[in-house]
Design a protein around this motif. Structure first.
Motif: not given
Ligand code: 5GP
Ligand code: MN
Length: 338
Positions: A99-101, A280-284, A300-302, A304-306, A310-313
């Motif tokens: 679903h990520r693509i 809204v795209k979010i990076s953590f 934020f429906q996302g 990734g790594h510890f 990332g996530g979205q809203s």
């Molecule tokens: P970035 O902040 O660079 O977009 O994403 C950092 C990492 O968070 C990515 O390598 C990926 O593992 C994860 N990530 C980013 N966006 C999403 C998302 O919408 N869903 C999920 N499951 N992981 C995300």
């Protein structure tokens, strides 16, 4: 699910196999580097190999060897659909959930091809027939290096492959500074340099290849948009649609912006919210005990790594940031003084 070594035997007996490589949305250096490295290796072995990217990617990657062969799914839908339908094998690199693509994921799901997932993110979805997966590595590029060496030996790596894999490892380790870096990483990289990866050229092409607009945009964000919540060791920044337009921001230009927050002394968690119109795209990013992936998954429906998630809203930018600030105190145990 079968072991990747069984795949080597299958492919050795099927030289006419049609192999597709794909990677995640808005590929970064690791996604593109691992794809192009694997592509060149497969081509050198005589296979019919193609790369489809779900979207475009940044100018800082548009120099990579053979990147001109990458097909952009958004620009070539019919051709991509045909390639997916005809493929015997699809390598899915640097992501682990179809679903990520988006739409490309649906096509792959419906296709006859066997899928091979090569990835280092947590919680694989389980769509794959073959898997080479671990979170205990720097990057997918490093996994592709291991696959090539296991299958055909070190001598199968040429200068193009070395350049692509070096770029993947370099970008996913923040230039060899993250916790994931081990002596094994440096040994791998040493062999890539021996094979022809040109270290200073690659660093320059990736890091010193941006527009004046982008630098001005970063200046604007740092001066006017960055907020620090000192008591929670958190930095937060948000970018509006208007700002993206005003500074002519292109794909890849916002990569790395979230890291500036972490460069402030005492800050251990940094969040970046960008209004991408539909979402809204979010990076953590974290540097301490804060579980970025868990936080992103829960709010934020996302995922990734510890330390990088990332996530979205679907809320407005203001609503998403306000909810973030309201939620954060619940995580005080990770972010208070320790
Ligand atoms: P970035 O902040 O660079 O977009 O994403 C950092 C990492 O968070 C990515 O390598 C990926 O593992 C994860 N990530 C980013 N966006 C999403 C998302 O919408 N869903 C999920 N499951 N992981 C995300
Ligand atoms: Mn990666």
């Amino acid at each position: 699910m079968q072991d990747i070594k069984e795949l080597f035997a299958l492919l050795d007996n099927q030289p006419e196999a049609r192999i597709l490589i794909t990677t995640h949305h808005k590929p970064d250096g690791d996604a593109l580097g691992s794809s192009l490295g694997l592509w060149k290796f497969l081509k050198n072995q005589g296979f019919d190999a193609t790369i489809i990217s779900p979207t475009d990617y940044g100018v800082h990657l548009q120099w990579m060897p053979n990147q001109e062969h990458v097909i952009n799914f958004e620009q070539a839908f019919t051709k991509s659909k045909e390639l997916v339908e005809k493929a015997d094998y699809v390598f899915c690199l640097d992501f682990n959930a179809l679903h990520r693509i988006n739409q490309l994921g649906n096509l792959i799901h419906e296709a006859k091809a066997k899928t091979i997932m090569v990835d280092h993110h947590r919680e694989p979805e389980g769509f794959d027939d073959f898997r080479y997966w671990t979170t205990q590595t720097t990057s997918t590029a490093q996994l592709v290096h291991e696959i090539i060496v296991m299958w055909k030996g070190e001598e199968a790596i040429d200068a193009d492959i070395a350049t692509c894999l070096y770029t993947g490892i370099m970008t996913d380790t923040g230039s060899f500074r993250f916790d994931s870096v081990t002596p094994h990483t440096h040994r791998t990289v040493a062999t890539l340099i021996e094979k022809g990866a040109r270290v200073s050229d690659i660093h320059q092409l990736v890091h010193d290849n941006f527009s004046f607009d982008r630098l001005q945009f970063i200046g604007h964000c740092l001066a006017h948009k960055l907020e620090v919540i000192t008591e929670l060791k958190t930095a937060v920044m948000s970018v509006t649609r208007e700002e993206l337009v005003r500074y002519n921001i292109q794909t890849g230009d916002t990569e790395g912006l979230v890291n500036y927050g972490l460069s402030i002394r005492g800050v251990e968690f940094s969040a970046l919210f960008i209004d991408r119109t539909k979402l809204v795209k979010i990076s953590f990013r974290g540097s301490g005990q804060f579980p970025c992936n868990e936080f992103s998954r829960d709010h934020f429906q996302g995922g990734g790594h510890f330390n990088a998630a990332g996530g979205q809203s679907t809320e407005t930018l203001e609503e998403a940031v306000a909810r973030f600030k309201r939620t954060l105190p619940e995580y005080k145990k990770y972010l208070a003084n320790h």
